[in-house]
Design an enzyme around this catalytic site. Structure first.
Site, PDB file in Angstrom:
ATOM      1  N   CYS A 137       0.842  -1.202   0.000  1.00  0.00           N
ATOM      2  CA  CYS A 137       0.000   0.000   0.000  1.00  0.00           C
ATOM      3  C   CYS A 137       0.876   1.250   0.000  1.00  0.00           C
ATOM      4  O   CYS A 137       1.336   1.700   1.050  1.00  0.00           O
ATOM      5  CB  CYS A 137      -0.924  -0.005   1.222  1.00  0.00           C
ATOM      6  SG  CYS A 137      -1.993   1.445   1.330  1.00  0.00           S
ATOM      7  N   CYS A 140      -0.414   4.249   2.015  1.00  0.00           N
ATOM      8  CA  CYS A 140      -0.280   4.065   3.467  1.00  0.00           C
ATOM      9  C   CYS A 140       1.152   4.365   3.916  1.00  0.00           C
ATOM     10  O   CYS A 140       1.378   5.037   4.913  1.00  0.00           O
ATOM     11  CB  CYS A 140      -0.581   2.619   3.875  1.00  0.00           C
ATOM     12  SG  CYS A 140      -2.206   2.025   3.441  1.00  0.00           S
ATOM     13  N   ASP A 141       2.105   3.783   3.202  1.00  0.00           N
ATOM     14  CA  ASP A 141       3.465   3.694   3.719  1.00  0.00           C
ATOM     15  C   ASP A 141       4.503   4.530   2.970  1.00  0.00           C
ATOM     16  O   ASP A 141       5.659   4.615   3.394  1.00  0.00           O
ATOM     17  CB  ASP A 141       3.917   2.221   3.692  1.00  0.00           C
ATOM     18  CG  ASP A 141       2.957   1.323   4.473  1.00  0.00           C
ATOM     19  OD1 ASP A 141       2.302   1.830   5.391  1.00  0.00           O
ATOM     20  OD2 ASP A 141       2.869   0.122   4.156  1.00  0.00           O
TER      21      ASP A 141
END
Lengths: 309, 214
Positions: A137, A140-141
């Site tokens: 992701c 997300c990261d």
């Protein structure tokens, strides 16, 4: 035992297909429940930008699109159940859905819109270094890899799209692909090829992800020369396709050899009253627009099925 | 410009009217300067407040070691404490924006009711914990997998007075993210030692929580 909540239609999954099925069922006057364990939107919600969904010429973030779809379904009365379908039992003229929380619900028809989850590479280091540089992701990261060198594995739309996103944060992005050309849409490819931070490592397969407490490198092999090399990266983002989330109906409906649900032209599965829509269904193209189209058909067909019960 | 659209306000007002049973005090620690996310966090809280008369706000200018900061154990800002019938140990460090806004709303409801949506088995296991456990859940606002992880932690805090749980917005507290090797979210840290990657199912979360409580 408290009474089990009863609906006309239970929709398993809250991505674009599930939310659209909720919208159509609600507009059709049905009592509809949408069961989603995570946030509304499913895989769409972790896509930074969507350029191929009609009606948004400027593009739209997956988060915004998911919120809008949920609001529209809610407006027409769809109820949202924050849970996961753990088991489904077929009863005379209805289905009993047992949820992970042990709660249950009953419905006259089901739409399985549970989508798909990212495939893993299955190489050494992948599991061990999850959350330590291995990610599925980018939105997300990605921020953890600001001004660092990262690799993206894959050659489809998701891989190229997320490589472009990461290039906005990271020093360099190396796209590792096992073929000599991308599968991604032409327009995405052009954007990626023009981006000076993105380079391509063609015809290479991933052998291992290396590192101790953090990812330190990606070991790849040239498919022609069989030579291995280690790309010194601190992050590896994996976009190599998906597996269908069909486990909950695997003993109830016919699946294809890859686990995708087989449907007829009205999207009914081999079990009367169970319909399927979106990425979980066997089909050629898996796109948001297709998921939405599936869901409209499945919801209307489910309503007809209920009326004829 | 308001963050919450008219229809969102309408939805939340109805949701709060239906579900809030007891008052919830939002205790907010902030600072006028040198805190990039304090003002936007305050705006989120201020837009929530008028949506239910059960909500109230208590704002403190953050001073490390001050009486209030010590009482609530606050060492960084922006910080939000949700106090219901008591202080259950529910904390947010950093802005509860993006996907985490839904966590804040769900937590307000649970804190108001003093109950959670744990399965009966999980609830019994959490209530039986007899040692203090502090949970930190590292998130980013753009992470759709993060809210379920924060929710599990906050629910554990609500169920057991010995458990405290905080959402930590990773990008605002890079030193903590670095200290706990956070390179992916959600990452849940129990008592600084036991860790859990990703949005784990309830059973796995409970397993790790019990491991930290041994």
């Amino acid at each position: 035992m408290p009474d089990i909540p009863t609906f006309d239609i239970a929709i398993i999954g809250g991505g674009p297909a599930g939310l659209t099925a909720g919208l159509y069922a609600g507009r059709g006057g049905l009592r509809a429940a949408v069961v989603e364990k995570l946030m509304p939107g499913g895989l769409v919600a972790n896509t930074e930008r969507i350029d191929n969904y009609p009606g948004f010429p400027e593009g739209i973030s997956g988060y915004d699109l998911a919120q809008r779809m949920q609001a529209q379904a809610a407006k027409f009365g769809a109820q949202f159940v924050s849970d996961e379908a753990a088991a489904i039992a077929i009863e005379p003229k209805s289905f009993l859905v047992r949820l992970s929380s042990k709660a249950q619900l009953r419905a006259k028809a089901l739409v399985i819109a549970s989508g798909a989850y990212p495939r893993t590479l299955g190489v050494p280091g992948e599991k061990e270094l999850l959350g330590k540089g291995v990610s599925y992701c980018a939105v997300c990261d990605g921020a953890f890899f600001k001004n660092q060198d990262v690799a993206v594995v894959g050659g489809g739309d998701s891989a190229v799209q997320e490589a472009v996103y990461l290039a906005g944060l990271c020093s360099t992005v190396t796209v590792v692909h096992r073929r000599s050309s991308l599968r991604a849409a032409e327009s995405l490819q052009r954007v990626a090829f023009r981006n000076g931070k993105i380079s391509f490592s063609w015809n290479r397969t991933v052998v291992a992800i290396e590192g101790g407490t953090q990812v330190e490198g990606l070991r790849v092999m040239d498919k022609e020369t069989m030579k291995e090399e280690v790309l010194p990266v601190s992050g590896v983002f994996i976009y190599v396709g998906y597996h269908p989330n069909s486990a909950v109906v695997k003993d109830l409906v016919q699946l294809d050899e890859n686990g995708y649900i087989v449907t007829d032209e009205n999207l009914m599965t081999s079990a009367p009253g169970i319909f399927a829509a979106g990425d979980v269904r066997r089909k050629l193209v898996r796109q948001i627009s297709g998921a939405v189209g599936d869901a409209a058909t499945a919801a209307v067909a489910a309503q007809q099925y209920i009326e004829n019960l | 410009m308001p963050l919450l659209k008219d229809e969102d306000q309408k939805y939340l007002r109805a949701e709060f009217a239906r579900k809030l049973t007891g008052p919830v005090k939002i205790v907010f620690f902030t600072q006028a300067q040198d805190c990039m996310f304090c003002q936007p966090t305050e705006q989120i809280i201020r837009e929530l407040l008028p949506l239910s008369d059960k909500l109230s706000l208590e704002t403190h200018a953050f001073a490390p070691g001050s009486e209030e900061a010590t009482r609530y154990g606050i060492d960084k800002i922006p910080a939000i404490v949700l106090v219901g019938a008591k202080d259950y140990g529910v904390r947010f460090y950093g802005i509860p924006a993006g996907f985490e806004f839904s966590t804040l709303v769900a937590d307000i409801i649970d804190v108001s009711r003093g109950e959670t949506s744990f399965s009966p088995e999980a609830r019994d296991k959490v209530r039986a914990i007899a040692k203090p456990v502090d949970i930190q859940v590292f998130v980013s606002p753009t992470c759709p997998y993060c809210p379920p992880a924060v929710r599990l932690a906050h629910m554990a805090a609500i169920e057991n007075g010995l458990v405290t749980a905080a959402m930590v917005e990773s990008t605002e507290f890079p030193h903590l993210a670095h200290q706990y090797n956070v390179a992916g979210v959600p990452r849940t840290i129990f008592n600084g030692t036991v860790s859990l990657e990703g949005a784990a199912p309830e059973a796995l979360f409970i397993e790790k929580l019990l491991e930290a409580a041994r």
